[in-house]
Design a protein around this motif. Sequence first.
Motif, PDB file in Angstrom:
ATOM      1  N   GLU A 342       1.123   6.623  15.542  1.00 21.34           N
ATOM      2  CA  GLU A 342       1.743   6.626  16.864  1.00 21.34           C
ATOM      3  C   GLU A 342       0.760   6.029  17.868  1.00 21.34           C
ATOM      4  N   ASN A 343       1.309   5.319  18.841  1.00 24.61           N
ATOM      5  CA  ASN A 343       0.466   4.705  19.878  1.00 24.61           C
ATOM      6  C   ASN A 343      -0.674   3.887  19.267  1.00 24.61           C
ATOM      7  N   SER A 419       5.854   3.534   8.549  1.00 26.76           N
ATOM      8  CA  SER A 419       5.073   3.539   9.777  1.00 26.76           C
ATOM      9  C   SER A 419       4.037   2.418   9.765  1.00 26.76           C
TER      10      SER A 419
END
Length: 586
Positions: A342-343, A419
């Motif tokens: 994430e990020n 991801s």
Amino acid sequence: MLPSRKIIKRLWRYLKPYWYLQVATFLVMMVLAGLALAIPAAVKYMIDDLIPQLLATTEGGGINWHPAVWFGLALIVIYFSRVVFGLAQDYMATRIGASIISDVRSELFSHLETVSFWFYQKNQIGEITSRIMSDANRMQNLLAVTLLVFIQNVLLLIGIFVFLLYVNWKMTLVALIPVPLTILASHFFGVKVHELARRLQETIARLQGRLLEALSGLKTVRAFGQEKAEARKVDGVLNSLRDLYVKNSVVTSLAYNLVHFVNMLGPVVVLAWGTYLIASGSMKLGSLMAFYMLLTYLYEPVQDLASINVDVQASMASVNRVFEYLDMPPAITEDPQPVKLENVRGAIEFKNVNFRYNDSGFALEDISLSIQPGETVAIVGPSGSGKTTLVNLLLRFFDTDSGQITIDGVDVRRIELKSLRRCMALVDQDPVLFKMSIFDNIAYSDPDATVDDVEQAARIANIHEFVIGLKGGYGTEVGERGVTVSGGEKQRLCLARAVLRDPPIILLDEATSALDSKSEELIQQALKQLLTNKTAIVVAHRLATVRHADRIIVIDRGRIVDEGTHDALLSSSPLYRELASKQLLL
């Protein structure tokens, strides 16, 4: 060769989800078996009981036709019931078969998406599609049609055998003498058919591979005048296939007709013996007719079971070919507790990475490289030096033999695959467009994208004006592999796909290597916008396309030999200076 216990267990997995349909089909088959036995029983009753009863009534001056009418109506009900239950059986069998073949093909395709890229380099696409289509179809035939026919015939055999024993047990034992010979003949020919079926499927796959290769490379074939040479190659495979079809047909026909001949020995003995018993008053005509009808019913399931054995042998060759693919290990495996990124900032690090392809001498050795967020790093070097391999390892198309690759400090082997690949976009030297609309091709990286999103990505990639100039605009369908657009247009469409994803990491693998100067200029303009504030790895053979990169990595024979800016490398790196000299950059 009958299926082993292990194979049966694996096959059962495809049948299990449809157990309720199988139970219903089994019940319908029991009814059909009973209806089949009802016909000989009705004939026996007609000859031995109904006709004498009607003849007896003529002595009183007239015939009571009511029993004959009821007998006729009963036969109509029996035959109509066979039609209804037969339709129900066919529907359920088709439903089971269609569901199984869909499941097998889906599982096979999904698994093939996970195997190593080396598999596709070693095997022709025609061979692979043959197993998905042809072999999976024969596997479905085994599980749906052959299995149901086997159950139906077993039920018939049990019912017929009991009825025959009831009519005349001595004659039944004599009539069963040909059965062991039928079983032996079935086994003998089954082994031969199994081997022929395996060779047939392999040859069909080889033909599909040859056709696909020749047709996909038709431009090259015509350019070098090799049409006749390719036709000879195809004819060679077709001749082999023809000979196998003929041989398979001869063996199958011989098996069927020999079994049929052996089975007819029983009825011949029964008719001769039955004639004697009727003449001696030991047997009624109706009983003999019913016995003879049931005996032909008996041999028909026996013949069908013999044919089933042949079908099983043929189908097992396809089953083994399907399982051979399903048993191939995936190229990589996901961590049991994967990390979701994430990020993502885009910090990439290769730490003492070593990698060797299985079937070649090439290897990456002790690669260490750190890339900062927002940095554009070019990787250059001679052909075959390992540039693209670095990109493949970062995307986890392969795993390193030793060492570590991290993104934002997290080992890529611990990151969830979805991801991991979501945070990157790849544009390589062989851009792929699918046979669908231009809109869908661009939105392939983000299926939820809006029209405005797609158009904005196309503008950044300098392809919007071209698209709206087409008659169908964004709804225009491109040909298979994008054959209806030029190389530059194809590359810009694929670049728009990457722009739409808007990932923190961009991977460009020889993205402009095959373009003309005008197309390359448009691509370079698009890249300036795309790479802003993003981490980028640019694999390039043409140094002019990467001279403004923040850093250039020079790789040779699987090792990093130099790094620096374009100007610094011209003075410090002999290999880079040699590459620049060959490309007239000095």
